[in-house]
Design an enzyme around this catalytic site. Structure first.
Site, PDB file in Angstrom:
ATOM      1  N   ASN A  14       4.263 -32.495 -22.698  1.00 34.08           N
ATOM      2  CA  ASN A  14       5.529 -33.509 -22.685  1.00 34.08           C
ATOM      3  C   ASN A  14       5.579 -33.792 -24.307  1.00 34.08           C
ATOM      4  OD1 ASN A  14       7.678 -35.260 -22.540  1.00 34.08           O
ATOM      5  ND2 ASN A  14       6.420 -36.714 -21.085  1.00 34.08           N
ATOM      6  N   PHE A  15       6.651 -33.417 -24.809  1.00 31.42           N
ATOM      7  CA  PHE A  15       6.936 -33.821 -26.440  1.00 31.42           C
ATOM      8  C   PHE A  15       7.354 -35.248 -26.399  1.00 31.42           C
ATOM      9  CE2 PHE A  15       6.746 -29.406 -28.423  1.00 31.42           C
ATOM     10  CZ  PHE A  15       5.594 -28.791 -28.045  1.00 31.42           C
ATOM     11  N   LYS A  16       8.203 -35.717 -25.487  1.00 28.38           N
ATOM     12  CA  LYS A  16       9.004 -36.978 -25.632  1.00 28.38           C
ATOM     13  C   LYS A  16       9.816 -36.721 -26.705  1.00 28.38           C
ATOM     14  CE  LYS A  16       4.953 -39.121 -23.641  1.00 28.38           C
ATOM     15  NZ  LYS A  16       4.135 -40.193 -23.484  1.00 28.38           N
ATOM     16  N   GLU A  61       0.691 -39.886 -12.803  1.00 27.85           N
ATOM     17  CA  GLU A  61       0.688 -40.591 -14.054  1.00 27.85           C
ATOM     18  C   GLU A  61       0.395 -41.954 -13.930  1.00 27.85           C
ATOM     19  OE1 GLU A  61       1.958 -37.765 -17.200  1.00 27.85           O
ATOM     20  OE2 GLU A  61       3.684 -38.903 -16.759  1.00 27.85           O
ATOM     21  N   SER A  96      -3.383 -39.798 -21.050  1.00 32.14           N
ATOM     22  CA  SER A  96      -4.525 -39.818 -22.001  1.00 32.14           C
ATOM     23  C   SER A  96      -5.471 -38.727 -21.806  1.00 32.14           C
ATOM     24  CB  SER A  96      -5.304 -41.174 -22.241  1.00 32.14           C
ATOM     25  OG  SER A  96      -4.460 -41.818 -22.621  1.00 32.14           O
ATOM     26  N   GLU A 123       8.376 -43.412 -18.317  1.00 31.53           N
ATOM     27  CA  GLU A 123       9.196 -43.962 -19.527  1.00 31.53           C
ATOM     28  C   GLU A 123      10.858 -44.096 -19.075  1.00 31.53           C
ATOM     29  OE1 GLU A 123       7.555 -41.444 -22.446  1.00 31.53           O
ATOM     30  OE2 GLU A 123       5.627 -42.577 -22.548  1.00 31.53           O
ATOM     31  N   HIS A 157       9.716 -39.521 -15.279  1.00 28.58           N
ATOM     32  CA  HIS A 157       8.679 -39.969 -15.769  1.00 28.58           C
ATOM     33  C   HIS A 157       8.869 -41.473 -16.002  1.00 28.58           C
ATOM     34  CE1 HIS A 157       6.227 -40.581 -19.476  1.00 28.58           C
ATOM     35  NE2 HIS A 157       5.848 -39.441 -19.113  1.00 28.58           N
ATOM     36  N   GLY A 178      -0.590 -42.681 -23.153  1.00 29.46           N
ATOM     37  CA  GLY A 178      -0.283 -43.170 -24.488  1.00 29.46           C
ATOM     38  C   GLY A 178      -1.476 -44.388 -24.790  1.00 29.46           C
TER      39      GLY A 178
HETATM   40  C1  PEP Z   1       2.928 -38.592 -20.554  1.00 30.79           C
HETATM   41  O1  PEP Z   1       3.856 -39.401 -20.996  1.00 30.79           O
HETATM   42  O2  PEP Z   1       3.158 -37.586 -19.770  1.00 30.79           O
HETATM   43  C2  PEP Z   1       1.558 -38.496 -21.212  1.00 30.79           C
HETATM   44  C3  PEP Z   1       0.584 -38.132 -20.151  1.00 30.79           C
HETATM   45  O3  PEP Z   1       1.349 -39.157 -22.232  1.00 30.79           O
HETATM   46  P1  PEP Z   1      -0.388 -39.174 -23.024  1.00 30.79           P
HETATM   47  O4  PEP Z   1      -0.795 -37.995 -22.630  1.00 30.79           O
HETATM   48  O5  PEP Z   1       0.002 -39.480 -24.294  1.00 30.79           O
HETATM   49  O6  PEP Z   1      -0.960 -40.328 -22.058  1.00 30.79           O
END
Ligand code: PEP
Length: 229
Positions: free
Chosen positions: A6-8, A157, A193, A90, A88, A163
């Site tokens: 996931n590049f966001k 998640e 992470s 976010e 997600h 993050g």
């Molecule tokens: C995500 O946002 O889906 C995610 C898992 O981010 P990160 O790997 O940076 O924790």
């Protein structure tokens, strides 16, 4: 195993093209049964050939119309996109997407036959209340969602692990996946992470069918290392 990136709001159209070129080469060495998904920002969507799928991070549940700033089915179809990330944290937390909106989006894209990577996750204050509270919170995120949908992949998640550099522990992942699998029998990814240092440990956990990776997926070499680990 499923490996999703996931590049966001990172990477441009140009840097995504370079990324895909590197990834494509690396993926010649991957196990045939492993599946790779890349979710670039909407401006970088394109038709790429290779042993991976490109998905959209978000879309509005419409063919087209007056939804300023959004993209719908028509814009995704131009690039042959039929995979979508929904729910997600976010989008839920920072952009105020309610469960009702998430479910509406799910229904629309399910009716279009999209493959859906559906995210669920609890905040820290719920995790601190214990497993029962976590499960109650997570299961509520299936309200209005057809968990029997054949093209559904779930990503667990924990919000506090996204993050932050602080992944959930092996025990937390194992027990949550085990509990979730009693309700939903779909591929279940862990996200939060995940990085080259912990990928082997995480993918070895029973009940983990893959990973959804944010920060550590932004570099094609790094992400490839994780896939090939
Ligand atoms: C995500 O946002 O889906 C995610 C898992 O981010 P990160 O790997 O940076 O924790």
């Amino acid at each position: 195993m499923i490996f999703a990136a996931n590049f966001k709001t990172n990477h441009t159209r140009a840097s995504t093209a370079k990324y895909i070129a590197v990834l494509k080469e690396k993926l010649h060495a991957k196990k045939p049964e492993d599946r790779v998904y890349i979710f670039p920002p909407a401006t970088a969507l394109d038709q790429y050939e290779g042993d991976f799928k490109i998905g959209a991070q978000n879309a509005y549940p419409t063919q087209n119309g007056a939804f300023t700033g959004e993209i719908g089915l028509e814009q995704l179809e131009e690039f042959g996109i039929n995979t979508l990330l929904i729910g997600h944290s976010e989008r839920r937390e920072k952009l105020g997407e309610s469960q009702e909106k998430v479910a509406q989006k799910f229904r629309f894209f399910k009716d279009q036959g999209y493959e859906i990577l559906y995210c669920i996750g609890e905040p820290l204050e719920i995790r601190e209340k214990g497993n029962e509270a976590v499960m109650e919170y997570l299961l509520a995120q299936f309200d209005g969602i057809d968990i029997g949908y054949e093209k559904l992949i779930i990503a667990y998640e924990p919000i506090w692990a996204i993050g932050t550099g602080r992944s959930a522990t092996v025990e937390e992942i194992a027990s949550t996946h085990e509990a979730l699998k009693q309700t939903v029998q779909k591929p279940l990814l862990y996200g939060g992470s995940v990085n080259p240092a912990n990928i082997k440990e995480i993918t070895a956990i029973r009940g983990v069918d893959g990973v959804l990776v944010g920060s550590a997926s932004l570099d094609a070499e790094k992400f490839s290392t994780m896939i090939l680990a």
